[in-house]
Design a protein around this motif. Structure first.
Motif: not given
Length: 337
Positions: A162, A164-165, A187, A289-290, A292-293, A296-298, A322
């Motif tokens: 994964y 990271t930012d 992304y 990553k895209a 997953t984010d 999880r984030r959006h 995750e």
């Protein structure tokens, strides 16, 4: 034997990319080139029709492999097709002279044992190709059984890298403007590398763009939300000195990137990143990553973004990346509650 290719290594023999289209050069002096299509998938399908010649029973496996590469592999996604061409070399070196009906499971097992000493994952891919060739040979009536069916491959650990930012931002700064924009685009859209490199300028409309995935054929519509619009606009402003361009992202000459060319360029960036102490990651890890984010984030529909047919395919990307938060036990053994 012809000279090895310096460019367009993802294309089959005597197929060339010229001026945004694909052409077939017949094997004969003075014969005119045949225009196939400006779409790679359609071009490879037409090429297969032009050159395919079904082998007869009893021929060497090399001819069977050639038919498979022409009729089946050429219709696969660019990266998969290129992988099959590479994998076929090791298989032909061992099995090419044999008649398909003479290949036994013990021969495949011996190949795996020797090949797996140095490259177990590559051995798995080569066995998978050989198995697919025999599956089609059964369909074509050339053999009765598949000698690969009961031969086990080597265990593989699923990729769980994964980005990271902070890593994404650091590599983006290292990559320069053009590749940085491509990272942003990859992304935001979770698009596969091949689809991104093939995206044409004339596909982009005022409110978005539509494409058919090269791997699955699934059609997707991407609206130009503000952040994606800013990336696309910035990409369109690159190299204003060029009079014409076919694709959104292109090489220094204005031509579309080849898979090998882009891979070489990305590898140089990752080497520079590793020299600074960073942990290398693949371009495909950006897609992971895209997705997953997105979930999880959006709270977005990661399956729709990926263009996967099932949620299980998307979970393959996400679950390995995750990190589940757990609660430690509240006391030590014998302690009072």
């Amino acid at each position: 034997m012809g000279r090895p290719r310096l460019h367009d290594k993802d294309l089959p023999p005597r197929v060339y990319r010229r001026h945004g289209a694909y052409y077939f050069a017949p094997n004969g002096k003075g014969m005119a080139w045949i225009r196939l299509s400006d779409n790679k998938r359609e071009a490879l399908a037409k090429w297969a029709e032009l050159v395919s010649a079904p082998p007869s029973p009893g021929v060497a496996l090399a001819e069977l492999m050639n038919r498979y590469l022409v009729e089946v592999a050429a219709r696969k996604a660019t990266a998969t097709h290129a992988g099959n061409l590479q994998e076929s070399k090791a298989l032909l070196a061992v099995f090419g002279h044999m008649r398909p009906e003479d290949v036994r499971p013990v021969h495949v097992s011996q190949f795996m044992a020797i090949r797996g000493q140095d490259a177990p994952i590559r051995a798995n891919r080569e066995k998978a190709l050989l198995s697919s060739v025999f599956a089609y040979a059964i369909r074509w009536g050339l053999v009765e059984t598949n000698p690969c069916r009961d031969v086990k491959g080597y265990p593989e650990k699923g990729r769980d890298r994964y980005i990271t930012d902070e890593e994404f931002a650091a590599v983006r700064a290292l990559a320069g403007e053009k590749i940085g924009l491509m990272m942003d685009f990859a992304y935001l859209t979770a698009m596969r590398q091949g689809d991104m490199l093939a995206l044409r300028v004339d596909q982009i409309e005022a409110d978005g763009f539509t494409l058919a995935q090269g791997k699955t054929g699934k059609r997707q519509r991407f609206p130009l939300v503000p952040v994606l619009r800013s990336v696309v606009d910035a990409a369109l402003r690159l190299h204003p000195e060029l009079k014409s361009r076919d694709t959104l992202f292109f090489s220094r000459t204005g031509q579309p990137y080849t898979s090998d060319g882009f891979k070489t360029m990305w590898n140089r960036i990752q080497q520079a990143w590793a020299a600074q102490g960073g942990e290398r990651f693949t371009w495909h890890d950006i897609r992971a990553k895209a997705l997953t984010d997105a979930k999880r984030r959006h709270g977005l529909d990661a399956q729709a973004l990926a263009g996967h047919a099932t949620s299980a395919m998307t979970d393959h990307y996400i679950k390995r990346r995750e990190i589940e938060e757990v609660t430690p036990l509240p006391t030590l053994p014998g302690a009072e509650y």
